[in-house]
Design an enzyme around this catalytic site. Structure first.
Site, short mmCIF file in Angstrom:
data_model
loop_
_atom_site.label_atom_id
_atom_site.label_comp_id
_atom_site.label_asym_id
_atom_site.label_seq_id
_atom_site.Cartn_x
_atom_site.Cartn_y
_atom_site.Cartn_z
N LYS A 268 56.38 -1.90 -12.06
CA LYS A 268 55.68 -2.49 -13.20
C LYS A 268 54.92 -1.41 -13.97
CE LYS A 268 51.83 -5.64 -14.39
NZ LYS A 268 50.87 -6.66 -13.91
N ASP A 273 46.60 -3.65 -19.58
CA ASP A 273 46.72 -5.12 -19.53
C ASP A 273 45.39 -5.76 -19.93
OD1 ASP A 273 47.28 -7.75 -19.04
OD2 ASP A 273 47.30 -7.57 -16.84
N LYS A 280 41.44 -11.23 -20.83
CA LYS A 280 40.67 -11.06 -19.60
C LYS A 280 39.18 -10.98 -19.91
CE LYS A 280 44.04 -8.55 -16.78
NZ LYS A 280 44.13 -9.53 -15.70
N ASP A 291 47.36 -0.72 -14.46
CA ASP A 291 48.39 -1.74 -14.30
C ASP A 291 49.81 -1.18 -14.39
OD1 ASP A 291 48.82 -4.37 -13.60
OD2 ASP A 291 48.79 -5.13 -15.66
N ASP A 350 48.48 -13.63 -19.54
CA ASP A 350 48.01 -12.63 -18.60
C ASP A 350 48.93 -12.51 -17.37
OD1 ASP A 350 46.40 -10.64 -17.65
OD2 ASP A 350 44.77 -11.96 -16.97
N GLU A 352 51.82 -11.37 -17.19
CA GLU A 352 52.84 -10.63 -17.95
C GLU A 352 53.73 -9.78 -17.07
OE1 GLU A 352 49.94 -9.49 -17.40
OE2 GLU A 352 50.39 -7.44 -16.80
N ARG A 354 55.27 -10.34 -14.26
CA ARG A 354 56.51 -11.00 -13.83
C ARG A 354 57.49 -11.14 -14.99
NH1 ARG A 354 53.00 -16.06 -11.92
NH2 ARG A 354 51.52 -14.36 -11.65
#
Ligand code: BES
Ligand code: MN
Ligand code: ZN
Length: 502
Positions: A268, A273, A280, A291, A350, A352, A354
């Site tokens: 990933k 993020d 967030k 991230d 959020d 994201e 996956r």
């Protein structure tokens, strides 16, 4: 840092420092005993007077020990002899390096590698001592205007071996340790780099640099237009809120037999993020530059594999994008179509990770993989469940899971399995699309893996949720370089199983 191995008596080393272990309470290791005998009880005398108890991590630096050829002797406390395990070995190696780096000893003959560690051979000890040394001395000062360098840094570590017979094995262990350590350093550097510098394009450039350095490594970078053609609607939906174009970075390392199916690593790579429209909270949001630690661990592993020229085939796939809010950004309730054709209702922007992984995992099929392992800072829930010691592990093939659990134990870079039972799948039901991208309050790490499992049915697959282990917060804030050691150990074990020699 220069590392080497040598067999020889500690009192005969003409070097700036010799380091030996002392067990609790006040018990000399065999190398300490040799120095003590040579110096007519100089060390045991000091210890009797209470200068060093041998508590784990304790240090005592001695100068001009009689009848030795070295400038200094460093005593390192090892704790109780019967408790001297992986962790204790790592800790003493780490302390040896940071202690000497600040005290003017530029080289050391370390006898720690002669200490008995439960279930570990000499190669393991040397490999891990190299990693621990580099970990101790790592600092990220590329963006500081004034560097705080040690005036006389530690430059050379010589590991003591009990016999000349073990030298070749020791030298190989040094090379392995150095390759893993520099893979970890690359992973940390990329992850510590802030989001305004480390963008998807920056990651693509780093991959180009690897391609230039290593002849067996070739690069294929997919641009947004390419992803559009392939129908990667899930990945692209995350990139919509960002001014930085997304990249799908594919690093293809081929040094094995052509008939050998590749291991595919998918990392990933969300370079920042913010949560997107499902923004967030502000506290510690800076840490979401980390991230992309899944991606950086893939970079680290690919560079270590290339450096060692392992005779295998490995593919590293990194979907890279930012997740930001914007007028064009994906909104809660939006429905997108993934490359596999599965439609996804995005209930929370959020979640994201996956979304970018599912398209990368579908794409991975084209390499006809032996196994696929994805690595992702995927869920805060994983930190709640497991804390920061093991990574979360889920997958669809129990031998692969067992191999990873075992590689985690050997490397000390552990993971822990969570159940990927069908019972959890219904949490992803959507009223409007094939699946939703979130599964409600319960079992967040498992439902995230359930989401990925919808896209990995055609091959053996495991998922590592590294949200708790990839970086540290607080005073020691920074990336850890995990799980590069785990991935490398998995690869070494697999080579051994297949009878492939290094
Ligand atoms: N990158 C985060 C996961 C994360 C959060 C890792 C905090 C480490 C620390 C991921 O993209 C995310 O935001 N996940 C959400 C999922 C939720 C919306 C279902 C989470 O964990 O809150
Ligand atoms: Mn997120
Ligand atoms: Zn994320």
């Amino acid at each position: 840092m220069e590392f080497s191995v040598k067999s020889g008596s500690p009192e005969k080393q003409r070097i700036s420092c010799v380091a030996v272990g002392i067990y609790e309470s006040r018990k000399l290791s065999s190398s300490a005993q040799i120095l003590d005998d040579a110096s007519s009880g100089y060390i045991s005398n000091l210890i009797r007077r209470g200068e060093c108890e041998g508590k784990l991590g304790q240090t005592l630096l001695l100068h001009n020990v009689p009848n030795t050829l070295c400038d200094r002797v460093l005593l390192i406390g090892c704790g109780r002899e019967k408790n001297f395990d992986h962790n204790a070995f790592h800790k003493t190696s780490n302390i040896l390096a940071s202690f000497l780096d600040e005290r003017g000893a530029t080289e050391v003959f370390s006898c720690l590698t002669e200490l008995h560690v439960k279930n570990c051979d000499t190669a393991w000890k040397i490999n891990h001592a190299v990693q621990a040394t580099e970990t101790a001395l790592y600092n990220f000062d590329q963006l500081k205007s004034k560097k705080e360098n040690s005036r006389r840094p530690l430059r050379r570590v010589v590991f003591s071996l009990p016999s000349r017979r073990e030298l070749p094995e020791g030298e190989q262990a040094v090379r392995n340790g150095m390759a893993i350590a520099s893979g970890m350093t690359l992973a940390k550097d990329l992850a510590n780099m802030p989001g305004n510098i480390c963008t998807p394009n920056y990651l693509a450039e780093q991959a180009r640099a690897l391609e230039k350095t290593y002849k067996n490594l070739h690069l294929d970078i997919l641009e947004e237009a390419d992803m559009e053609k392939l129908g990667m609607g899930a990945l692209l939906s995350v990139a919509r809120g960002s001014r930085q174009p997304a990249k799908l970075i594919c690093m293809e390392y081929k040094a094995g037999d052509e008939s050998q199916k590749p291991i595919v690593l998918v990392g990933k790579g969300v370079t920042f993020d913010s949560g997107g429209i499902s923004l967030k909270p502000g506290a510690a949001m800076d840490e979401m530059k980390f991230d992309m630690c899944g991606a950086s661990s893939v970079f680290g592993a690919m560079s270590a594999i290339s450096e060692l020229q392992l005779p295998i085939n490995v593919i590293g796939i990194v979907p890279a994008t930012e997740n930001l809010p914007d007028g064009l950004a994906t909104k809660p309730g939006d429905i997108v179509t993934s490359m596999s054709g599965t439609t996804i209702e995005i209930l929370n922007t959020d979640a994201e990770g996956r979304l970018i992984l599912c398209d990368a995992l579908t794409y991975a099929k084209k390499y006809d993989p032996e196994v696929v392992i994805d690595i992702a800072t995927l869920t805060g829930a994983c930190v709640v469940a497991l804390g920061s010691h093991p990574a979360g592990l889920l997958g669809n093939h129990s031998p692969l899971i067992n191999d990873l659990l075992s590689a985690g134990k050997t490397s000390g870079d552990r993971c822990w399995e969570l159940p990927l039972w069908d019972d959890y799948q219904e949490q992803l039901d959507s009223n409007f699309a094939d699946i939703a991208n979130i599964g409600g309050k319960e079992a967040g790490t498992i439902t995230a893996a359930c989401f990925l499992s919808r896209f990995t049915k055609k091959y053996r697959w495991a998922h590592l949720d590294i949200a708790g282990v990839a970086w540290k917060s607080g005073k020691e804030k920074g990336a850890t370089g995990r799980p590069v050691p785990l991935l490398m150990q998995y690869i070494f074990d697999r080579m051994a199983n297949m009878g492939i020699h290094q």
